[in-house]
Write an enzyme that holds these catalytic residues in place. Structure first.
Site, PDB file in Angstrom:
ATOM      1  N   SER A 106      -2.863   3.816  -1.091  1.00  0.00           N
ATOM      2  CA  SER A 106      -2.174   2.950  -0.376  1.00  0.00           C
ATOM      3  C   SER A 106      -0.977   3.605   0.269  1.00  0.00           C
ATOM      4  O   SER A 106      -0.495   4.597  -0.047  1.00  0.00           O
ATOM      5  CB  SER A 106      -1.461   1.845  -1.315  1.00  0.00           C
ATOM      6  OG  SER A 106      -0.560   0.937  -0.669  1.00  0.00           O
ATOM      7  N   TYR A 129      -1.293   1.231   6.828  1.00  0.00           N
ATOM      8  CA  TYR A 129      -0.651   0.027   7.368  1.00  0.00           C
ATOM      9  C   TYR A 129      -0.149   0.553   8.723  1.00  0.00           C
ATOM     10  O   TYR A 129       0.560   1.560   8.715  1.00  0.00           O
ATOM     11  CB  TYR A 129       0.396  -0.761   6.643  1.00  0.00           C
ATOM     12  CG  TYR A 129       0.004  -1.436   5.501  1.00  0.00           C
ATOM     13  CD1 TYR A 129      -0.754  -2.622   5.712  1.00  0.00           C
ATOM     14  CD2 TYR A 129       0.223  -1.033   4.160  1.00  0.00           C
ATOM     15  CE1 TYR A 129      -1.271  -3.527   4.732  1.00  0.00           C
ATOM     16  CE2 TYR A 129      -0.270  -1.929   3.126  1.00  0.00           C
ATOM     17  CZ  TYR A 129      -0.735  -2.949   3.593  1.00  0.00           C
ATOM     18  OH  TYR A 129      -1.260  -4.024   2.419  1.00  0.00           O
ATOM     19  N   THR A 155      -6.070  -1.307   7.369  1.00  0.00           N
ATOM     20  CA  THR A 155      -5.922  -2.830   6.722  1.00  0.00           C
ATOM     21  C   THR A 155      -5.577  -3.528   7.961  1.00  0.00           C
ATOM     22  O   THR A 155      -4.517  -3.168   8.688  1.00  0.00           O
ATOM     23  CB  THR A 155      -4.982  -2.933   5.605  1.00  0.00           C
ATOM     24  OG1 THR A 155      -5.571  -2.193   4.393  1.00  0.00           O
ATOM     25  CG2 THR A 155      -4.687  -4.009   5.267  1.00  0.00           C
ATOM     26  N   LYS A 230     -10.671  -2.816   6.955  1.00  0.00           N
ATOM     27  CA  LYS A 230     -10.553  -3.359   5.944  1.00  0.00           C
ATOM     28  C   LYS A 230     -10.003  -4.699   6.152  1.00  0.00           C
ATOM     29  O   LYS A 230      -8.800  -4.945   6.560  1.00  0.00           O
ATOM     30  CB  LYS A 230      -9.802  -2.583   4.740  1.00  0.00           C
ATOM     31  CG  LYS A 230      -9.305  -3.183   3.550  1.00  0.00           C
ATOM     32  CD  LYS A 230      -8.700  -2.341   2.647  1.00  0.00           C
ATOM     33  CE  LYS A 230      -8.512  -2.997   1.168  1.00  0.00           C
ATOM     34  NZ  LYS A 230      -7.571  -3.952   1.324  1.00  0.00           N
ATOM     35  N   SER A 252     -13.122  -7.862   2.736  1.00  0.00           N
ATOM     36  CA  SER A 252     -11.991  -8.227   1.838  1.00  0.00           C
ATOM     37  C   SER A 252     -10.800  -9.252   2.392  1.00  0.00           C
ATOM     38  O   SER A 252     -10.838  -9.604   3.556  1.00  0.00           O
ATOM     39  CB  SER A 252     -11.271  -6.531   2.073  1.00  0.00           C
ATOM     40  OG  SER A 252      -9.913  -6.894   1.276  1.00  0.00           O
ATOM     41  N   HIS A 254      -7.939  -9.313   0.927  1.00  0.00           N
ATOM     42  CA  HIS A 254      -6.572  -8.774   0.365  1.00  0.00           C
ATOM     43  C   HIS A 254      -6.427  -9.166  -0.968  1.00  0.00           C
ATOM     44  O   HIS A 254      -5.104  -9.467  -1.317  1.00  0.00           O
ATOM     45  CB  HIS A 254      -5.532  -8.899   1.382  1.00  0.00           C
ATOM     46  CG  HIS A 254      -4.434  -7.882   1.497  1.00  0.00           C
ATOM     47  ND1 HIS A 254      -4.321  -7.013   2.600  1.00  0.00           N
ATOM     48  CD2 HIS A 254      -3.679  -7.572   0.492  1.00  0.00           C
ATOM     49  CE1 HIS A 254      -3.278  -6.435   2.396  1.00  0.00           C
ATOM     50  NE2 HIS A 254      -2.555  -6.643   1.253  1.00  0.00           N
ATOM     51  N   ASP A 285     -14.506  -5.476  -1.512  1.00  0.00           N
ATOM     52  CA  ASP A 285     -13.661  -5.534  -2.468  1.00  0.00           C
ATOM     53  C   ASP A 285     -13.197  -7.104  -2.795  1.00  0.00           C
ATOM     54  O   ASP A 285     -13.476  -7.789  -1.905  1.00  0.00           O
ATOM     55  CB  ASP A 285     -12.458  -4.816  -2.272  1.00  0.00           C
ATOM     56  CG  ASP A 285     -11.389  -5.102  -1.501  1.00  0.00           C
ATOM     57  OD1 ASP A 285     -11.296  -6.401  -1.048  1.00  0.00           O
ATOM     58  OD2 ASP A 285     -10.343  -4.305  -0.877  1.00  0.00           O
ATOM     59  N   GLY A 308      -9.710  -3.264  -7.516  1.00  0.00           N
ATOM     60  CA  GLY A 308      -8.201  -3.116  -7.264  1.00  0.00           C
ATOM     61  C   GLY A 308      -7.251  -3.312  -8.479  1.00  0.00           C
ATOM     62  O   GLY A 308      -6.904  -2.601  -9.132  1.00  0.00           O
TER      63      GLY A 308
END
Length: 369
Positions: A106, A129, A155, A230, A252, A254, A285, A308
């Protein structure tokens, strides 16, 4: 207690962790409908196993972006892992490496890209990010590349942080002994306490809400690493991601922490796979807790899955050994599912091995009167 499946680690983590930390890992957005649906939707997909096939040898190896892995089960990015265990991302990196699979680090890790690289060899992706200060982003991407990371997981579903009410109630903030290691020295590594969620305030102050498709192209000008987008759950965005040069897509939501009442990722997967038309690999995910879930995702067209929460819960329970055990249990269950479905390699897993609620009912001949 002997842990016999991945989900049992969550109860252990709940006992061990302070409430603020457990709630941060475990909770979803608003009513948490999508959080439950991410799991429940898997239960509505049933198997159509084939029998009398020689399954004495099963090959689970997967090739992801050119890297040969022991299995199509990889580790998703989860922030602040040292809140779960002092070894944090170091433990996760070692566990992934020993299982010969991919760890995604991350942006908001409590260990830096360089520190994770120092744990030894391994195939690692970096989750990004995009901050308002693009120089910070460019610097971080270059550091990840220098540290040997192999891909960027961009992301794209977080222009603002979802409303996570547990974090608001708990006034969530990073414990004082931890920092966002990748941003140390940039005055961006600290998260201040706020009247609601410290993380939500941090995101509001730092993350670029203007992020758009042109930025996917911009990223390609600053790195040679392939970019996975993602946070895609629609056919429209799948096509745009491919047009923008994405090397792959991660379906995803999140972990159900952003917009509540979006579909479970397993429900969105087939739409994305059909839109991708085989041009790029599609991953999933969200909600995977069993080897049967992995099989269902692959049957619906995923090239692999990312986990995750099982990582942070097992990390809290048993450190590196816990993460190793989660990967082993999922691998073993997946292998058994393949055997009992009559599949000896990943390419043999097809859409015909499952039945979903949106499939047309099997036509039966009308009974004779």
């Amino acid at each position: 207690m002997e842990v016999t499946n991945v989900s049992e680690y969550q109860a252990i983590a709940k006992e061990k962790l302070p409430k603020m930390i457990y709630d941060y890992y475990a909770s979803g957005a608003e009513d948490q409908w999508t959080l439950e649906e991410n799991r429940n939707a898997f239960a509505r997909i049933l198997f159509r196993p084939r029998i009398l096939i020689d399954v004495s040898k099963i090959d689970m190896t997967a090739t992801i972006l050119g890297f040969k892995l022991s299995m199509p089960i990889m580790i998703a990015p989860t922030a602040f892992q040292k809140m779960a265990h002092p070894d944090g991302e170091y433990a996760t990196a070692r566990a992934a490496s020993s299982a010969n699979t991919i760890m995604t680090l991350s942006s908001w890790a409590t260990s830096s890209v360089e520190e994770v690289a120092s744990t030894g060899p391994g195939i690692r992706f970096f989750q990004l990010y995009v901050y308002k200060d693009r120089n910070v982003v460019a610097q971080l991407v270059r550091r990840a590349e220098r540290a040997g990371f192999k891909a960027i997981a961009l992301t794209v579903d977080t222009p603002r942080l979802g409303r996570r009410e547990a974090d608001i109630k708990n006034r969530f903030t990073l414990p004082p002994f931890l920092t966002l290691k990748n941003f140390e020295g940039l005055d961006l590594g600290k998260m201040d306490e706020a009247n609601d969620s410290g993380l939500a305030s941090y995101v509001a102050g730092q993350i670029d809400r203007t992020l758009s498709w042109k930025d996917v192209k911009w990223l390609q000008t600053i790195t040679t690493m392939p970019i996975l987008v993602k946070g895609v759950i629609t056919a429209e965005d799948t096509r745009l991601a491919i047009q923008a040069g994405a090397a792959g897509i991660i379906v995803s939501n999140h972990g159900a922490r952003q917009l509540d009442y979006v579909p479970a990722t397993i429900m969105a997967l087939e739409e994305v796979v059909k839109a991708a038309q085989g041009r790029v690999p599609v991953f999933l995910d969200g909600g995977v807790r069993r080897g049967t879930d992995v099989f269902k995702a692959l049957a619906l067209g995923a090239s692999g899955i990312f986990i995750g929460r099982p990582v942070v819960f097992s990390l809290a329970a048993e450190g590196e050994a816990g993460v190793r055990n989660v990967l082993k249990m999922l691998r073993d269950e997946f292998e058994l599912t393949m055997a009992l479905s009559g599949c000896t390699s990943l390419k043999e897993i097809t859409r015909n091995h499952i039945v979903t609620e949106w499939d047309a009912p099997l036509t039966r001949p009308a009974p004779r009167l």
